[in-house]
Design a protein around this motif. Sequence first.
Motif, PDB file in Angstrom:
ATOM      1  N   GLU A 183      -0.977 -25.408  -3.844  1.00 18.13           N
ATOM      2  CA  GLU A 183      -1.017 -23.951  -3.700  1.00 18.13           C
ATOM      3  C   GLU A 183      -0.006 -23.279  -4.624  1.00 18.13           C
ATOM      4  N   VAL A 184       1.124 -23.944  -4.872  1.00 14.48           N
ATOM      5  CA  VAL A 184       2.101 -23.404  -5.818  1.00 14.48           C
ATOM      6  C   VAL A 184       1.474 -23.306  -7.196  1.00 14.48           C
ATOM      7  N   ARG A 185       0.796 -24.374  -7.626  1.00 15.20           N
ATOM      8  CA  ARG A 185       0.148 -24.354  -8.944  1.00 15.20           C
ATOM      9  C   ARG A 185      -0.881 -23.237  -9.031  1.00 15.20           C
ATOM     10  N   GLU A 186      -1.561 -22.982  -7.910  1.00  9.59           N
ATOM     11  CA  GLU A 186      -2.590 -21.937  -7.902  1.00  9.59           C
ATOM     12  C   GLU A 186      -1.978 -20.538  -7.977  1.00  9.59           C
ATOM     13  N   ILE A 187      -0.905 -20.292  -7.207  1.00  7.91           N
ATOM     14  CA  ILE A 187      -0.353 -18.928  -7.212  1.00  7.91           C
ATOM     15  C   ILE A 187       0.291 -18.592  -8.552  1.00  7.91           C
ATOM     16  N   LEU A 188       0.699 -19.618  -9.311  1.00  9.83           N
ATOM     17  CA  LEU A 188       1.268 -19.356 -10.634  1.00  9.83           C
ATOM     18  C   LEU A 188       0.230 -18.778 -11.589  1.00  9.83           C
ATOM     19  N   LYS A 189      -1.034 -18.918 -11.231  1.00 16.43           N
ATOM     20  CA  LYS A 189      -2.120 -18.389 -12.071  1.00 16.43           C
ATOM     21  C   LYS A 189      -2.535 -16.971 -11.668  1.00 16.43           C
ATOM     22  N   LEU A 190      -2.049 -16.499 -10.508  1.00 10.91           N
ATOM     23  CA  LEU A 190      -2.545 -15.237  -9.948  1.00 10.91           C
ATOM     24  C   LEU A 190      -1.691 -14.050 -10.390  1.00 10.91           C
ATOM     25  N   HIS A 191      -1.616 -13.860 -11.706  1.00 14.64           N
ATOM     26  CA  HIS A 191      -0.785 -12.796 -12.273  1.00 14.64           C
ATOM     27  C   HIS A 191      -1.245 -11.398 -11.873  1.00 14.64           C
ATOM     28  N   ASP A 192      -2.523 -11.260 -11.573  1.00 16.50           N
ATOM     29  CA  ASP A 192      -3.044  -9.928 -11.229  1.00 16.50           C
ATOM     30  C   ASP A 192      -2.528  -9.437  -9.881  1.00 16.50           C
ATOM     31  N   TYR A 193      -2.055 -10.346  -9.046  1.00 19.56           N
ATOM     32  CA  TYR A 193      -1.617  -9.987  -7.702  1.00 19.56           C
ATOM     33  C   TYR A 193      -0.112 -10.121  -7.497  1.00 19.56           C
ATOM     34  N   ILE A 194       0.471 -11.184  -8.017  1.00 17.87           N
ATOM     35  CA  ILE A 194       1.888 -11.471  -7.772  1.00 17.87           C
ATOM     36  C   ILE A 194       2.740 -10.859  -8.883  1.00 17.87           C
ATOM     37  N   ASP A 195       3.718 -10.037  -8.480  1.00 16.68           N
ATOM     38  CA  ASP A 195       4.523  -9.299  -9.449  1.00 16.68           C
ATOM     39  C   ASP A 195       5.751 -10.068  -9.919  1.00 16.68           C
ATOM     40  N   LEU A 196       6.265 -10.953  -9.076  1.00 18.31           N
ATOM     41  CA  LEU A 196       7.483 -11.684  -9.424  1.00 18.31           C
ATOM     42  C   LEU A 196       7.514 -13.007  -8.676  1.00 18.31           C
ATOM     43  N   ILE A 197       7.848 -14.081  -9.395  1.00 26.18           N
ATOM     44  CA  ILE A 197       8.059 -15.397  -8.772  1.00 26.18           C
ATOM     45  C   ILE A 197       9.553 -15.702  -8.802  1.00 26.18           C
ATOM     46  N   ILE A 198      10.103 -16.083  -7.646  1.00 25.54           N
ATOM     47  CA  ILE A 198      11.525 -16.458  -7.566  1.00 25.54           C
ATOM     48  C   ILE A 198      11.622 -17.920  -7.129  1.00 25.54           C
ATOM     49  N   PRO A 199      12.008 -18.823  -8.034  1.00 28.75           N
ATOM     50  CA  PRO A 199      12.196 -20.227  -7.657  1.00 28.75           C
ATOM     51  C   PRO A 199      13.653 -20.507  -7.297  1.00 28.75           C
ATOM     52  N   ARG A 200      13.867 -21.246  -6.232  1.00 26.26           N
ATOM     53  CA  ARG A 200      15.211 -21.683  -5.845  1.00 26.26           C
ATOM     54  C   ARG A 200      15.188 -23.188  -5.678  1.00 26.26           C
ATOM     55  N   GLY A 201      16.015 -23.874  -6.470  1.00 26.41           N
ATOM     56  CA  GLY A 201      16.028 -25.332  -6.386  1.00 26.41           C
ATOM     57  C   GLY A 201      16.731 -25.918  -7.595  1.00 26.41           C
ATOM     58  N   SER A 202      16.329 -27.117  -7.986  1.00 22.60           N
ATOM     59  CA  SER A 202      16.961 -27.810  -9.110  1.00 22.60           C
ATOM     60  C   SER A 202      16.617 -27.126 -10.432  1.00 22.60           C
ATOM     61  N   ASN A 203      17.399 -27.422 -11.459  1.00 26.59           N
ATOM     62  CA  ASN A 203      17.127 -26.889 -12.794  1.00 26.59           C
ATOM     63  C   ASN A 203      15.755 -27.315 -13.288  1.00 26.59           C
ATOM     64  N   LYS A 204      15.396 -28.561 -13.003  1.00 22.52           N
ATOM     65  CA  LYS A 204      14.093 -29.083 -13.408  1.00 22.52           C
ATOM     66  C   LYS A 204      12.969 -28.281 -12.766  1.00 22.52           C
ATOM     67  N   PHE A 205      13.140 -27.972 -11.479  1.00 23.18           N
ATOM     68  CA  PHE A 205      12.117 -27.218 -10.754  1.00 23.18           C
ATOM     69  C   PHE A 205      11.999 -25.797 -11.300  1.00 23.18           C
ATOM     70  N   VAL A 206      13.137 -25.151 -11.518  1.00 18.62           N
ATOM     71  CA  VAL A 206      13.136 -23.772 -12.038  1.00 18.62           C
ATOM     72  C   VAL A 206      12.471 -23.730 -13.406  1.00 18.62           C
ATOM     73  N   LYS A 207      12.762 -24.707 -14.258  1.00 14.54           N
ATOM     74  CA  LYS A 207      12.135 -24.761 -15.583  1.00 14.54           C
ATOM     75  C   LYS A 207      10.630 -24.954 -15.471  1.00 14.54           C
ATOM     76  N   TYR A 208      10.204 -25.763 -14.511  1.00 12.49           N
ATOM     77  CA  TYR A 208       8.767 -25.963 -14.297  1.00 12.49           C
ATOM     78  C   TYR A 208       8.079 -24.639 -13.928  1.00 12.49           C
ATOM     79  N   ILE A 209       8.684 -23.878 -13.031  1.00 18.31           N
ATOM     80  CA  ILE A 209       8.110 -22.593 -12.621  1.00 18.31           C
ATOM     81  C   ILE A 209       8.085 -21.621 -13.799  1.00 18.31           C
ATOM     82  N   GLN A 210       9.156 -21.616 -14.605  1.00 20.91           N
ATOM     83  CA  GLN A 210       9.202 -20.752 -15.798  1.00 20.91           C
ATOM     84  C   GLN A 210       8.076 -21.097 -16.755  1.00 20.91           C
TER      85      GLN A 210
END
Length: 210
Positions: A183-210
């Motif tokens: 579901e995380v991978r899916e919401i990263l594609k939903l730019h038309d609905y989600i205005d901001l993504i905030i990741p909290r976790g390891s540097n590796k995880f934050v870079k993945y979300i970016q």
Amino acid sequence: MNNLTAQVKQAKEAALKLASIDTKTKNNALTYLAESIKENKNEIIKENKKDIEKAEADNLSESLIKRLILDEKKLNEIIELIESVKALEDPIGKIMEKIELDKNFILEKITVPIGLIGAIFESRPDATIQISSLCIKSGNAVILKPGSEAINTNKILVRLIKDSLKKANIPQDSVQLIETREEVREILKLHDYIDLIIPRGSNKFVKYIQ
């Protein structure tokens, strides 16, 4: 439209309504939430124990298990956190700048909510309350993706949040919970609905979300 897209769309619609809700109503929701956590401490601790037992069975690290624990002391701290957020000044509707462009023609820069936020964070269940409380106060809807290790705890916490929103006449869809990495991978594609993504976790995880 799949179920997740429909869920995100509902959250986006709730965000539009939440943006115009007054301070007193938002504070009422936070009051109800603090009271609800106080009244349901035993049930929260019961669900939390399920997560602790599974984490121990899965041989997760001692430090991670420690972060998962919600006992009486931690729940009291969570209630204090909600009260502290409620006491904050409402950040919405503040005039930041004002310029007179012409006679009787004034341009103002006013603070407004971001809209729909996607918060992806670690396993600490108190973060669910922290993020939700701040989003309610600031007039933003939020989709929560906490660590899967605390799923039972987070389910009951989100249920209490939704109940508190309903009691305050705020759309319950303003706070949503998703549970899987897919579901995380899916919401990263939903730019038309989600205005901001905030990741909290390891540097590796934050870079993945970016």
